[in-house]
Write an enzyme that holds these catalytic residues in place. Structure first.
Site, PDB file in Angstrom:
ATOM      1  N   ASP A  79       7.003  -1.980 -19.769  1.00 32.32           N
ATOM      2  CA  ASP A  79       5.717  -2.645 -19.852  1.00 32.32           C
ATOM      3  C   ASP A  79       5.079  -2.723 -18.469  1.00 32.32           C
ATOM      4  OD1 ASP A  79       3.780  -4.455 -21.322  1.00 32.32           O
ATOM      5  OD2 ASP A  79       4.522  -5.854 -19.812  1.00 32.32           O
ATOM      6  N   GLU A  89       4.518   2.513 -19.421  1.00 27.42           N
ATOM      7  CA  GLU A  89       3.132   2.135 -19.688  1.00 27.42           C
ATOM      8  C   GLU A  89       2.451   2.236 -18.326  1.00 27.42           C
ATOM      9  OE1 GLU A  89       0.575  -1.410 -21.821  1.00 27.42           O
ATOM     10  OE2 GLU A  89       2.271  -1.969 -20.566  1.00 27.42           O
TER      11      GLU A  89
END
Length: 703
Positions: free
Chosen positions: A343, A379
């Protein structure tokens, strides 16, 4: 209580059959107390007197699995200098393999007095804190091994452990919403029949529900609020026994592996649940704030925040970096996971305020003999300056391709001047990845994900509808690149419903026929809706759970057949980029491995990409031009295909290319008529076939 010197490594609590070794790092501590809790929750404290290289350690005989513990760190409390030690706060072990209990929000959790932030709090936080738990390291893995699915065969299914199974009618109620529920034969059979090869689980590291959300009767449903990087989230365990979540998680992984399905974890190493300088003291902040967090150079009392969550983990610190790497290795070696999706990964690459693709973190991952061998997905952005880094991660990494998502949405919703970029995206985004030696599989293609509209909502809403989140609809992305097909939200208009269904099939077909690694957001194949909520992070309810009874079976079957079609034809999952150069054919003159045509059968020119019909194009894929070999040197070939994209507003008669490309072509996929035809249409070379507005068609060359 007996206390022996013990060892400085491994970190955390390690049971050896006779007792448990405890080890915790703190460079700023004057002393550290180990706090053990009995069944009645009475606390016994013992000072760890041994310290080596700032690791405080000790061995306690007779303490074994199920024992609950924490730490208290004595040292300076001087926030202006980045020092936040407070022995009145019970701290979770950063290396705890399991955590028992939830944070119960109270002023005692904060290191300062809420009505006087400059003053250190002397309230004891132990009554409101969860406990770290000693776990049993043994698990019978049997013959379990990582499936090692090749990247170009991978189809990822992003899923939420609870949301996927919470109201599944075929799973026993006591197992719904748990690791055991995901491992249930009914669920595994569904995933196998769908054809996915990997589940990418939204955060399963132990996380905290924010105080604001709890006060409003909501929850941190997504789980991007980590407090324990080694501990599986206890609320996803079906049994209440201490440490059971560890064994149940392992059992889930073992069951999925037996079905040939990989397990990828969505991990949040960019920030923790302790938030900003006004947040609670739960673990790292009270242990060694300056080592674990990135502090502002102009004010050490404040945190650098490139995540939007109040703090950023300091991946440049040796101790913080060790925590991350030890955690990653633990999940691979002891929990047998197959990879990670990071993330806000750009935050891990930051050197001060800049994004550095050769940051220490990536150098360490590159050379690590364990972590470098599993699937690594970034990401590739955060919210800081220069944080959008799609295409800039090192060669070892795959990336969520946000440009693929945006361009694909734009084409099908009718945005002009998107066709040229769309062509690049569906062919693997060579402009992003080829120059540094990467391959099409570096691109994880997706149209929807947990963050944003579901596929059904993407074609049903122009605007977000997040009122249920309690933030006056200010939260969530406002520029969604969505199109409601003429009516906002629910409608009974059969024409609009038919168009929405076709648009969903167009987007799913585009995703599964593109080069790269496709990722499906769980429930899109069933028509899952969140009724226009594009930021359902706080909604632990039927709004976000999979509605199995309301499943769109026709869409499900269409998706299954697309995945099988992709798997059967290597031309749709090549290992290398297209070259556009003529290649030798089994019969006939050499022609390129791919070619682009206008809808009326002409080879595309530069001007054609910007014409009035700039949202329609035909793509020829040459099965003789794969130019790839297997592990034993065998040369791969495939059938040849035509893909007709008509994202325009009018029906167009597409012209099949001349005989040098094939004598006859058969319709195999049609998003207007998704059910397989008993007698598929056949079109000769040079023939015409009508392709309805906003639809996609695939033709296969007949031999």
């Amino acid at each position: 209580m007996q206390l022996w010197p013990g060892e400085r490594y491994p970190m955390g609590a390690t049971y050896d059959g006779t007792g448990t070794n405890f080890a915790i790092f703190s460079e700023v501590a004057d002393s550290v107390e180990l706090c053990l809790f009995d069944e009645a929750d009475n606390e016994e404290r013992v000072a760890l007197t041994e310290v080596d290289a700032f690791v405080w350690h000790g061995f306690v005989p007779g303490v074994g699995p199920g024992a609950r513990y924490g730490f208290r760190v004595h040292g300076s409390y001087d926030p202006a200098r980045g020092l936040r030690c407070n022995p009145h706060k019970l701290l979770l072990d950063p290396y705890a393999k399991a955590i028992d209990g939830q944070v119960r929000w109270d002023p005692a959790l904060y290191g300062y007095e809420l009505d006087a932030p400059e003053r250190m709090s002397t309230r004891d936080s132990a009554p409101f804190m969860p406990r770290s738990v000693v776990t049993n390291p043994y698990f019978d893995w049997g013959s379990d091994r990582l499936p090692r699915v090749p990247y170009h065969h991978t189809v990822i299914y992003e899923a939420h452990v609870k949301g996927l199974t919470m109201i599944h009618p075929g799973i026993p109620e006591e197992l719904r919403g748990t690791y055991a529920g995901l491992a249930h034969p009914v669920m595994i059979d569904y995933l196998k029949r769908l054809g996915i090869t990997a589940v990418e689980l939204m955060p399963v590291h132990e996380f905290v529900h924010d105080d604001r959300l709890v006060a409003e009767g909501l929850a941190n449903y997504w789980g991007y609020n980590t407090v324990g990087y080694f501990a599986p989230h206890q609320a996803y365990a079906s049994l209440g026994k201490l440490g059971q979540q560890v064994q149940e998680f392992r059992g889930m992984v073992k069951a999925l592996h037996a079905a040939g399905i990989e397990v990828i974890l969505d991990v949040v190493y960019n920030h923790t649940a302790e938030g900003s300088h006004l947040g609670p003291t739960l673990s790292l902040r009270g242990i060694d704030n300056r080592q674990y967090y990135r502090l502002r150079e102009d004010d050490l009392g404040l945190y650098v925040d490139t995540t939007g969550c109040g703090n950023s983990l300091n991946a440049g610190s040796p101790q913080s970096l060790q925590l991350i790497m030890d955690s990653l290795r633990y999940w691979v070696q002891e929990m047998h996971v197959d990879g990670f999706r990071f993330d806000l990964a750009a935050s891990l690459a930051r050197d001060f305020y800049e994004v550095d693709r050769l940051a220490t973190f990536f150098e360490v991952v590159q050379q690590d003999p364990v972590v470098s061998t599993v699937k690594l997905i970034a990401e590739p952005w955060d919210i800081g300056p220069g944080g959008y880094q799609v295409g800039n991660f090192p060669p070892l990494w795959m990336e969520w391709n946000g440009k693929y998502r945006d361009t694909t949405r734009d084409l099908w919703r009718g945005e002009p001047a998107t066709l040229a970029e769309f062509a690049s995206r569906i062919c693997g985004s060579a402009d992003l990845y080829q120059d540094d030696g990467r391959k099409p599989v570096s691109s994880v293609n997706f149209v929807t994900a947990h963050d944003g509209f579901t596929l059904t909502d993407l074609v049903s809403y122009n605007e977000k509808h997040n009122e249920a989140n309690g933030e006056d609809n200010r939260d969530g992305e406002s520029h969604n690149r969505s199109w409601n097909c003429g009516v906002e939200g629910p409608t009974d208009d059969p024409d609009i419903l038919a168009l929405r269904a076709r648009q969903r099939r167009n987007l799913m077909a585009t995703l599964l026929l593109s080069q790269g690694v496709p990722m499906i957001s769980h429930g899109d194949e069933l028509g899952r809706t969140q009724h226009g909520n594009n930021n359902a992070y706080c909604q632990d309810s039927s709004l976000t759970w999979m509605d199995w009874d309301g499943a769109d079976e026709r869409m499900l079957e269409f998706t299954r057949r697309l995945i099988e079609f992709r798997r059967a034809h290597r031309v749709f999952h090549r290992r290398h980029f297209y070259t556009g150069r003529p290649v030798r054919r089994q019969a006939g003159a050499p022609i390129p491995d791919l070619e682009w045509f206008t809808f009326d059968g002409r080879q595309m020119t530069d001007d054609d990409w910007e014409t009035d019909f700039g949202r329609s194009v035909a793509l020829f894929l040459n099965g003789d031009g794969i130019n790839e070999r297997g592990s034993r040197g065998e040369r791969y070939t495939d059938d040849s295909f035509l893909v007709f994209f008509n994202a325009s507003e009018i029906l167009l008669d597409f012209v099949v290319p001349g005989q040098e490309y094939g004598d006859k072509w058969q319709v195999l996929i049609d998003t207007v008529n998704p059910d397989p035809a008993a007698d598929p249409a056949v079109v000769p070379a040079g023939g015409r076939i009508p392709v309805l507005e906003r639809s996609l068609m695939v033709l296969g060359r007949m031999v």
